[in-house]
Motif scaffolding. Sequence first.
Motif, short mmCIF file in Angstrom:
data_model
loop_
_atom_site.label_atom_id
_atom_site.label_comp_id
_atom_site.label_asym_id
_atom_site.label_seq_id
_atom_site.Cartn_x
_atom_site.Cartn_y
_atom_site.Cartn_z
N GLU A 179 47.08 46.21 30.42
CA GLU A 179 46.59 47.47 29.85
C GLU A 179 45.08 47.49 29.76
OE1 GLU A 179 48.63 45.40 28.42
OE2 GLU A 179 50.62 46.34 28.39
N SER A 180 44.50 46.37 29.37
CA SER A 180 43.03 46.32 29.25
C SER A 180 42.37 46.48 30.61
CB SER A 180 42.61 45.00 28.62
OG SER A 180 43.12 44.89 27.32
N TYR A 181 42.91 45.80 31.62
CA TYR A 181 42.35 45.95 32.97
C TYR A 181 42.46 47.40 33.44
CZ TYR A 181 41.57 41.01 34.01
OH TYR A 181 41.09 39.73 34.04
N GLU A 182 43.63 47.99 33.26
CA GLU A 182 43.80 49.37 33.72
C GLU A 182 42.91 50.33 32.94
OE1 GLU A 182 47.93 50.06 33.27
OE2 GLU A 182 48.52 48.96 35.09
N ARG A 183 42.82 50.11 31.65
CA ARG A 183 41.98 51.00 30.84
C ARG A 183 40.51 50.88 31.24
NH1 ARG A 183 44.06 49.64 26.44
NH2 ARG A 183 42.69 47.89 25.95
N GLU A 184 40.05 49.69 31.47
CA GLU A 184 38.64 49.52 31.84
C GLU A 184 38.37 50.03 33.25
OE1 GLU A 184 34.74 48.62 31.11
OE2 GLU A 184 36.47 48.71 29.76
N ILE A 185 39.31 49.81 34.16
CA ILE A 185 39.12 50.33 35.52
C ILE A 185 39.10 51.85 35.50
CG2 ILE A 185 40.29 50.55 37.76
CD1 ILE A 185 41.16 47.63 37.44
N GLU A 186 39.97 52.45 34.70
CA GLU A 186 39.99 53.91 34.60
C GLU A 186 38.67 54.43 34.02
OE1 GLU A 186 41.36 57.60 35.30
OE2 GLU A 186 42.31 55.69 35.89
N ARG A 187 38.16 53.71 33.04
CA ARG A 187 36.87 54.12 32.46
C ARG A 187 35.75 54.05 33.48
NH1 ARG A 187 32.34 52.09 30.47
NH2 ARG A 187 32.93 49.96 31.04
N LEU A 188 35.74 52.98 34.26
CA LEU A 188 34.70 52.83 35.28
C LEU A 188 34.84 53.89 36.38
CD1 LEU A 188 34.58 48.94 35.59
CD2 LEU A 188 32.87 50.42 34.57
N ILE A 203 34.56 47.73 39.57
CA ILE A 203 36.00 47.97 39.72
C ILE A 203 36.61 46.95 40.66
CG2 ILE A 203 37.69 49.60 40.65
CD1 ILE A 203 35.86 51.87 39.60
N ASP A 204 35.94 46.71 41.78
CA ASP A 204 36.46 45.71 42.74
C ASP A 204 36.52 44.32 42.11
OD1 ASP A 204 36.62 47.77 44.54
OD2 ASP A 204 34.69 47.32 45.50
N LYS A 205 35.48 43.99 41.36
CA LYS A 205 35.47 42.67 40.73
C LYS A 205 36.57 42.54 39.68
CE LYS A 205 30.54 41.66 41.37
NZ LYS A 205 29.25 41.39 40.67
N LEU A 206 36.79 43.61 38.91
CA LEU A 206 37.85 43.56 37.90
C LEU A 206 39.23 43.43 38.55
CD1 LEU A 206 36.72 46.22 35.26
CD2 LEU A 206 37.02 43.79 34.89
N GLN A 207 39.44 44.14 39.64
CA GLN A 207 40.73 44.03 40.32
C GLN A 207 40.94 42.63 40.90
OE1 GLN A 207 40.47 47.25 43.12
NE2 GLN A 207 41.22 48.80 41.67
N GLU A 208 39.89 42.06 41.44
CA GLU A 208 40.00 40.71 41.96
C GLU A 208 40.22 39.71 40.83
OE1 GLU A 208 40.06 37.45 44.46
OE2 GLU A 208 40.25 39.59 44.90
N GLU A 209 39.53 39.90 39.71
CA GLU A 209 39.73 39.01 38.57
C GLU A 209 41.15 39.12 38.03
OE1 GLU A 209 36.69 38.10 35.11
OE2 GLU A 209 37.90 39.86 34.58
N ARG A 210 41.68 40.32 38.01
CA ARG A 210 43.05 40.49 37.55
C ARG A 210 44.03 39.78 38.48
NH1 ARG A 210 46.11 46.38 36.99
NH2 ARG A 210 48.23 45.55 36.83
N ARG A 211 43.81 39.89 39.77
CA ARG A 211 44.70 39.22 40.72
C ARG A 211 44.66 37.71 40.52
NH1 ARG A 211 44.32 36.40 45.01
NH2 ARG A 211 42.05 36.60 45.04
N ARG A 212 43.46 37.16 40.37
CA ARG A 212 43.34 35.72 40.15
C ARG A 212 44.03 35.28 38.86
NH1 ARG A 212 37.86 36.53 41.57
NH2 ARG A 212 37.32 36.20 39.36
N GLN A 213 43.90 36.09 37.82
CA GLN A 213 44.54 35.72 36.56
C GLN A 213 46.06 35.79 36.67
OE1 GLN A 213 43.24 37.90 33.15
NE2 GLN A 213 44.37 36.63 31.70
N GLU A 214 46.57 36.76 37.40
CA GLU A 214 48.02 36.85 37.56
C GLU A 214 48.57 35.62 38.29
OE1 GLU A 214 48.45 40.51 39.59
OE2 GLU A 214 48.47 41.76 37.76
N GLU A 215 47.87 35.19 39.31
CA GLU A 215 48.29 33.97 40.00
C GLU A 215 48.21 32.76 39.08
OE1 GLU A 215 45.85 33.62 43.41
OE2 GLU A 215 46.74 35.35 44.47
N HIS A 216 47.16 32.71 38.30
CA HIS A 216 46.99 31.57 37.39
C HIS A 216 48.09 31.56 36.34
CE1 HIS A 216 45.00 28.57 34.93
NE2 HIS A 216 45.10 29.39 33.88
#
Length: 1413
Positions: free
Chosen positions: A893-902, A930-943
Amino acid sequence: MGASTKFISDYCKTWEKSGRDQFIKSVTQYVKDEGKTPLFSKSGKLSGLSQSIYDLLSCGLRGLLKKDSVISVLKDIIVSHADLPSILLDVVCILDSETSMDIHSEERSNFCYLVRELESIISDKLLKERLEIDTLQDVGTLKNKNFYTKFIKIKTKLYYKQRKFNLFREESEGYSKLIVELNQEISENTDWKTILEIIQSLIGCFNLDPNRVLDIILESFEARPNLDKLFISLIKNYMGDPQVISEVLGFKLGNMEVLESYKEPPALMTVIALLLQHEVISLDDIYPWLRPDDTLMAKEADKELKAIQDYIRKLNIVSTKGPQSNAPAEFIEEKADPQEYWNNQKLVLCEALLNVTAWKEFAALSARLPTTSVAQRPAVALCNMLHALVEPLYRKHCRIAPKIIGKPIPPLLSSLAPTPCKNFEDMKETVIPALVLLGPSLHYDPILMYKIIRILRTARTLVEDPLHHEALTVLDTAILPALTLMEGNCCMAEEVYTLLKLYPYQCRYCLYARWKNEAGEKIPSLMRVRGNSLQRIKHIMKRVSKENIKPQGRLIGKLSHAASAFLFDYMLLQIQTYDNLIGPVVESLKYLTSLSLDVLGYCLVEALAARRGTVGAAHPPALQALAAFAAAAFKKHNIELTALLQFVANRLKAQQSHDLLILKEIVQKMAGIEAAEEITPEQLDAMAGGELLKGEAGYFSQVRNTRRSSARLKEAVVGNNLDIALCILSAQQRHCCVWKEYAEDSPSSGEPPGSQLKVVGRLADQCQDALVQLGTFLASSHAPDEYAARLPPLQELLRDYHVDADVAFFLHRPVLAQKIAAKAEAFRKSSDSKSESMEKSIERYNIASREALEPVVTSITPLLPNKVWEDISPEFYVTFWSLSMYDLRVPVESYEREIERLKTAASNAAKDTSQGTKGKKEQERFNTLIDKLQEERRRQEEHVSRVRARLQRECSGWFPARAAKSAKNETVTRLMQLCLFPRCVFTAPDALYCAEFVHTVHALKTPNFSTLLCYDRLFCDITYSVMSCTEGEAARYGQFLCRVLRTAMRWHADCAAFHSECAHYPGFVTKYRVSNQFTEANDHVGYENYRHVCHKWHYKITKAMVVCLDSGDYVQIRNALIVLIRILPHFPVLAKLAQIIEKKVEKVKEEEKTQRQDLYVLATGYSGQLRNKVPMMKESDFHQVSAAGAAGAVGAGGAGGAGGATRDDAPKLRDDELQPADVEKKETRTSDRRRDDSDREKESKRESRSSLKERNKEEIRSKDRSPRDRSHREERYLESVSPPHDHRHPPDDIDRDVKRRKVESSGNGKGSKEIEERSPEKEKRKAKLRGDERKERKMSRKRDRAEDSTILEQKRRRDEQKAVAKISSHQNGSQEDHHYEKYHKREKSPFRDRSHEEPRDKHRRSNESKIRR
């Protein structure tokens, strides 16, 4: 007059017999040596001969001896030594004076007789020479009466009458020839010997006065002082006596005329200087002839000092008349009269000495002068000499550039001048002492000051600084004071700092201290500048605001260039008083020089050190203002941080934690790491993400423009090895401050012990916040390898530094994560497979984590007792403390909320065409984020998936399978003591992590772990946990409870979620077997039974909160309100519990409205939020309430009609299940599994029907019930929740021990049990269980009655002792008396009321019969 008694007794009485001979013999002893006078003995003392002769003559005059006898003795002794006649006449002269008072007395006549008789012994010439004329006439030696008149005439003619022949008794022709000879054309090759011969011949020929000739020679020297070689030799050989030369010069000084047109010292002063330099005369000879006297000069200096002191004193006087004008009234120094300087011959001689380069003589003369500084003209002359001395060294080593030639300085011509400096060692001989003597007067020559600074800077850059101590001395005595007297020379200030910055802050700050506190208070010229600067800065600070930062900042900068050390004290004082000045003042500092900023750092440390004695508040307003100003100033301007950080470290070593506020502010401002406790839920969720998400959404202010300031902070912390030291000191002080501050709370001050708990708690929170901030900063700013290298080993932190596990793992957590990641990356690179799959990645991660954590597990194991590892494994302990929220959950939710804000911001930037290219840049920046946040989210999901797989693999060994009797109680206890509670109060993200970790352990179906029991312990035992928290810990503990409650209430509200997440999970098992097989339907808690348990949890929380709110103790009330505010989204949800809490809160508001305002504000805030909450649930909606037991449900334990698992404090473990489950047949297990689904469906239908019936019955009863009955039941409900004295009645502890030994099955018949299979064996087992329960209830009632009688007896004893002593151990009065009056004044405690036991038992038996049917 009279002979001594000794002479009379020794000689006179026996004079005729032996006295005469003895006297002659004694006199003879004095005159043994002819070569020496008989007046003195060999030791140099008076021999006593004169006294003996005096006594003899006195006896003759007084008639004690015959006069003829005296004369005869004198005749005998006078021939023994040649000096005796003279000695005798000396005694006679004394007797003459004594007897001349009365010339008609007998003694006078006797005296005259003796003198006449002495004419035959002593020569007539000697008598006439020694005796007075009147005496000689009385005796008859002088018979001519006109002798006296003639004597006077001759004397007058000889001494007083002048001859008419030539006033000087010399011929003027001789002086004319002398003047011609001395003033002719003389070349340098002229021999002084020739001139000396001519002078001597003229003196002899014309009978010239030698002193007058000397005077003419000196006047000729004055006319041509350049011929010093000739005249110095001539004078030295002409007159060898320096005293005579000094007297002649003194006569000339006394008659010297002072002219106003002087531009150079008079020629006479130059002559004197040359004579002193060539040692023709000495300073001691000429100094008495110089004017004015030293006492007059000292008086003038004192007068000037007092005038300046009086001016500075008047600056601090507050005028009630108001300012006369807007301009500051400055101290205007009176312009020095040139005539006054030229009248001071000593100062003029100083200048003349320096003009002829007579350095040593000048130093000697200056040492005698009672002045504090060198006058301007001598100072300029000394600077000119120093220019020539440092010229060779400066040209060789310190030129700015080879092509810049500069103005050459000619060398000194005099052979007696100091030697020029060719290397740095030569500076010590003359230049350094001259600069020290010059002092503040160095400001008269800025060019020389530049040269000296560059020379000292060059010497400082050498491997072994040859001028280290000398440079510090020059800076202290000359350069810094001289800078004060320069009017706004910012270039010079920067040049001075280029030298100062080469020294450590200890040396610099010592120099600033002496500059500000010693030189500024002793030297009049500096005192005058200090007073003027103080007056100006007062004028400026009255007008500083956000609107006029630029003009006022320039004025501050200009003023600070010279007198920076004198300004900042007042500025910091104003900032401590008015914190709204912080912003404008920080902005105005951009006009300051580097030196001024460095001095500001010193003044800031000095101001902080000056408030060491302040006590009473955790965060005094003055300290808060200073900390905020320091953080803002150090971030915006390049000021060295080392001293301030070392000051904080030293204060921590001294067990003083107040100044940690400075560290908090600095880390927050410079590194962008906040320590805000009032963080929003959205921000808290964002803190579980990556670094980018934290920076964008996790903090109140976005982390920007901190890269440079963060690097400076890191350099200051790491460069002085303060990083880990500050962390360890903060961690140690976190516990030390509690005991130290509490011990210092002296009862003698009139306050009861414990009144400082509020301050102590805030200090502990401050230590905690600073520790978290600093640890987070170090982990984020250091490279992983660098951070790991600087951090002490984990075992060393725990064992040697006595740091708690929460701090040790907090510091080591980034290191452990980096080690695992590094090992996993190494395994990936070493693998041959080119394709990357998730399974392989997980496998590599598992191996890497096992290898990285194995040393940690090995080092941790010996630090805790072996008994601990019987309940939880070391692997689980390390896993719990090494992971973070980032490892367990992705904040989607935080990732989506911040991406939407950006995205929204990017679209707005694209639409805004007014900004032109700036809008496009902003849009690009947003898209990049936005691109960095999406990449960070992907890395965290894998982790997270890798961590989840690792935990799934490890969880089977976390909780060892001990004997079922000790089952899960000890496990949960260890988990709470060693893991959950220490970490959930550490930070807000850690609080969420603990709740998430418990849920993760449950979701992993971890064997031997009871989620239900863990939650039960968390909610049922929070009274003491809340009481023991600080303010910050209470907030974090509330967040932890809120998150756990959210999970529990989600399962409570959704049956499907409960069945999918809890129904068949080991965490909700109520029967534990060694084989860990859970096959029977009644091995798990049912949904409706779980709702009963939730009701009990809410009751227990209410009970704990009421205990705290009723305690009267500040800390308990505050913490309870904080926890209630945090858990408000999920508690209370029952209307009755909300009503209870609301009444207690209203009571707190009424009591604290005029007493403790902060509690009143907290209670008011919570009360408003509670009223605004959505409508509360009825008890029947919350859980199923039976008709028979509804009235007494809560009063008996808070779980109305619930079964055995809910009425007691925890599920019970059946004793008959201790044997292995293998005794049951496999067929029964299979049939149980097959019927499981069908039973669950039947149960849900039955629950819905029974709940509907109960709801209808409850509505009918409520209609029929009178208002009086309802109010009576509400009062009884409130009483049931009110606690006893010790917050928990004794049967609770006994029952809880029994209940924790047995985890009761949920199939005890409360309307929500699962249908069991009707087999004979199970029926027997149930019957046995019911019998055991009845026996246990019967014993419990007996214990209750026995304890009631004990309580009554205690009440009686308390009444008897109450009048004797009162215990005052609480800040609001006696806590014991408070509890006694509140809870023990009744006839019987409500918790002992068991009137509802029988209805509940009957209800329980009826339900059981229904189920059997």
